[in-house]
Design a protein around this motif. Structure first.
Motif, short mmCIF file in Angstrom:
data_model
loop_
_atom_site.label_atom_id
_atom_site.label_comp_id
_atom_site.label_asym_id
_atom_site.label_seq_id
_atom_site.Cartn_x
_atom_site.Cartn_y
_atom_site.Cartn_z
N GLY A 29 46.21 59.49 25.62
CA GLY A 29 46.78 60.41 26.61
C GLY A 29 46.60 59.86 28.02
O GLY A 29 45.97 58.81 28.23
N SER A 30 47.13 60.61 28.99
CA SER A 30 47.14 60.12 30.37
C SER A 30 45.73 60.05 30.98
O SER A 30 45.47 59.21 31.84
CB SER A 30 48.04 61.01 31.22
N THR A 31 44.82 60.91 30.54
CA THR A 31 43.45 60.90 31.09
C THR A 31 42.64 59.78 30.43
O THR A 31 41.95 59.01 31.12
CB THR A 31 42.77 62.27 30.87
N ALA A 32 42.74 59.69 29.10
CA ALA A 32 42.02 58.64 28.38
C ALA A 32 42.49 57.25 28.83
O ALA A 32 41.70 56.29 28.84
CB ALA A 32 42.22 58.81 26.88
N GLY A 84 40.69 62.82 26.15
CA GLY A 84 41.20 63.96 26.89
C GLY A 84 41.36 65.17 25.98
O GLY A 84 40.95 65.14 24.81
N ALA A 85 41.92 66.24 26.51
CA ALA A 85 42.18 67.44 25.71
C ALA A 85 43.31 68.23 26.37
O ALA A 85 43.57 68.07 27.57
CB ALA A 85 40.94 68.31 25.60
N ASP A 86 43.94 69.07 25.58
CA ASP A 86 44.99 69.94 26.13
C ASP A 86 44.42 71.27 26.59
O ASP A 86 44.92 71.86 27.55
CB ASP A 86 46.08 70.14 25.07
N GLU A 87 43.39 71.75 25.90
CA GLU A 87 42.64 72.95 26.33
C GLU A 87 41.18 72.80 25.91
O GLU A 87 40.89 72.23 24.86
CB GLU A 87 43.22 74.23 25.71
N LYS A 96 43.81 69.73 20.87
CA LYS A 96 44.26 68.37 21.14
C LYS A 96 45.51 68.08 20.33
O LYS A 96 45.85 68.81 19.42
CB LYS A 96 43.15 67.36 20.78
N GLY A 97 46.19 67.00 20.71
CA GLY A 97 47.36 66.60 19.94
C GLY A 97 48.67 66.72 20.68
O GLY A 97 49.73 66.50 20.10
N GLY A 98 48.59 67.05 21.97
CA GLY A 98 49.81 67.11 22.78
C GLY A 98 50.57 65.79 22.76
O GLY A 98 51.80 65.76 22.86
N GLY A 99 49.84 64.70 22.59
CA GLY A 99 50.47 63.38 22.51
C GLY A 99 50.67 62.92 21.08
O GLY A 99 51.12 61.80 20.84
N GLY A 100 50.28 63.77 20.14
CA GLY A 100 50.52 63.47 18.72
C GLY A 100 49.45 62.62 18.05
O GLY A 100 49.63 62.19 16.91
N ALA A 101 48.31 62.40 18.73
CA ALA A 101 47.32 61.48 18.18
C ALA A 101 46.15 62.19 17.50
O ALA A 101 45.12 61.59 17.22
CB ALA A 101 46.79 60.57 19.29
N LEU A 102 46.31 63.49 17.21
CA LEU A 102 45.16 64.30 16.78
C LEU A 102 44.44 63.79 15.55
O LEU A 102 43.21 63.87 15.45
CB LEU A 102 45.60 65.75 16.56
N THR A 122 42.35 72.11 35.14
CA THR A 122 43.37 73.05 34.66
C THR A 122 43.31 73.19 33.13
O THR A 122 43.91 74.09 32.56
CB THR A 122 44.80 72.60 35.03
N LYS A 123 42.59 72.28 32.47
CA LYS A 123 42.50 72.33 31.00
C LYS A 123 41.45 73.34 30.53
O LYS A 123 41.34 73.62 29.34
CB LYS A 123 42.16 70.93 30.44
N TRP A 124 40.63 73.81 31.47
CA TRP A 124 39.54 74.74 31.15
C TRP A 124 40.12 76.15 31.01
O TRP A 124 40.76 76.64 31.94
CB TRP A 124 38.50 74.70 32.26
O1 LIG Z 1 47.44 63.54 21.23
C1 LIG Z 1 47.02 63.46 22.38
C2 LIG Z 1 45.69 63.82 22.82
O2 LIG Z 1 45.06 64.82 22.09
C3 LIG Z 1 45.46 63.90 24.31
O3 LIG Z 1 44.12 63.60 24.50
C4 LIG Z 1 45.75 65.26 24.91
O4 LIG Z 1 47.10 65.60 24.63
C5 LIG Z 1 45.51 65.27 26.43
O5 LIG Z 1 46.37 64.38 27.05
P1 LIG Z 1 46.44 64.22 28.62
O6 LIG Z 1 45.17 63.58 29.05
O7 LIG Z 1 47.64 63.33 28.83
O8 LIG Z 1 46.66 65.59 29.18
#
Ligand SMILES: O=C[C@H](O)[C@H](O)[C@H](O)COP(=O)(O)O
Length: 239
Positions: A29-32, A84-87, A96-102, A122-124
């Motif tokens: 993801g963008s943070t990782a 990273g995380a989505d929430e 997690k899994g917004g990027g499909g890598a869960l 904002t994820k909190w």
């Molecule tokens: O599948 C993607 C992952 O779980 C990401 O870590 C998650 O979607 C957060 O991504 P981002 O850092 O881009 O918000």
């Protein structure tokens, strides 16, 4: 400071936990991605680490940044995974899994002594569920799997629209493992551990985006600085 700068700050804070000789899980993801880039700079300066990437995208980033890679077949554990995380909720349960890598992310996190979650603040959230919950499924028998997922939702007191994820071109999104993802708009997940258990029991569900009891700490970067939140219960404790 913009969102991307906040993400990089969180990544830099997590990097402070990395020591010479460590075996690291590299999130997606963008943070990782910021973490992988900053780690690459440290490796170039002499830090000795190896990483296990959680996606083909992260593998490519790590190779580009000069981070040496290994696999979970070659080593028997990871010291820290940074992802990273989505929430993130106050129990440090995650979506997690917004990027499909869960799937790979969960395998890697579960093989790690510690999982550090990095995010902008904002994820909190007080309660998980506003972000659509990704459920990774086998394409075969999808109708039956969807009905079983709906039943599990009802038993866990949630409901909502489900949709098979599409890519930007409108084609079905296929994960690194060759599976599909169903995203469920649940709004508010009242019992994340219960729902995680119910989804895991469904044939046809490969994995889901609820990460329960896996995160050890969360590094949240916001306008007022960085907050580090430690998990109160031991890793793997779902109660
Ligand atoms: O599948 C993607 C992952 O779980 C990401 O870590 C998650 O979607 C957060 O991504 P981002 O850092 O881009 O918000």
């Amino acid at each position: 400071m913009n969102m991307d700068q906040l993400k990089r700050q969180a990544a830099a804070r997590a990097l402070e936990e990395v020591r010479d000789g460590m075996q690291l899980g590299l999130g997606t993801g963008s943070t990782a991605k910021h973490f992988v880039e900053l780690l690459g700079e440290r490796v170039a300066a002499g830090l000795k680490v190896v990483g296990v990437p959680t996606s083909e995208a992260t593998r490519a980033d790590a190779e580009r940044c000069g981070v040496p890679l290994t696999t979970l077949d070659e080593i028997d554990h990871l010291d820290i995974t940074v992802d990273g995380a989505d929430e993130i909720d106050p129990e440090l349960n995650l979506i997690k899994g917004g990027g499909g890598a869960l799937l790979r992310e969960k395998i890697v996190a579960a093989a790690s002594d510690r999982m550090i979650v990095i995010a902008d603040d904002t994820k909190w959230v007080p309660t998980l569920g506003k972000f659509p919950l990704p459920v990774e499924v086998i394409p075969f028998g999808l109708g039956a799997t969807r009905r079983a997922i709906e039943k599990a939702f009802a038993e866990c007191g949630v409901s909502g629209q489900m949709a098979v994820r599409k890519d930007k071109g409108g084609h079905v999104f296929v994960t690194d493992g060759g599976h599909w993802i169903v995203d469920a708009q649940l709004g508010r997940i009242v019992d994340p551990p219960g729902l995680a258990k119910a989804l895991s029991a469904i044939p046809g569900v490969v994995e889901h985006g609820l990460f329960i009891g896996l995160a050890s700490s969360a590094v949240l970067a916001g306008g007022e600085g960085i907050r580090v939140i430690e998990r109160r219960k031991p890793k793997g404790d779902q109660e």
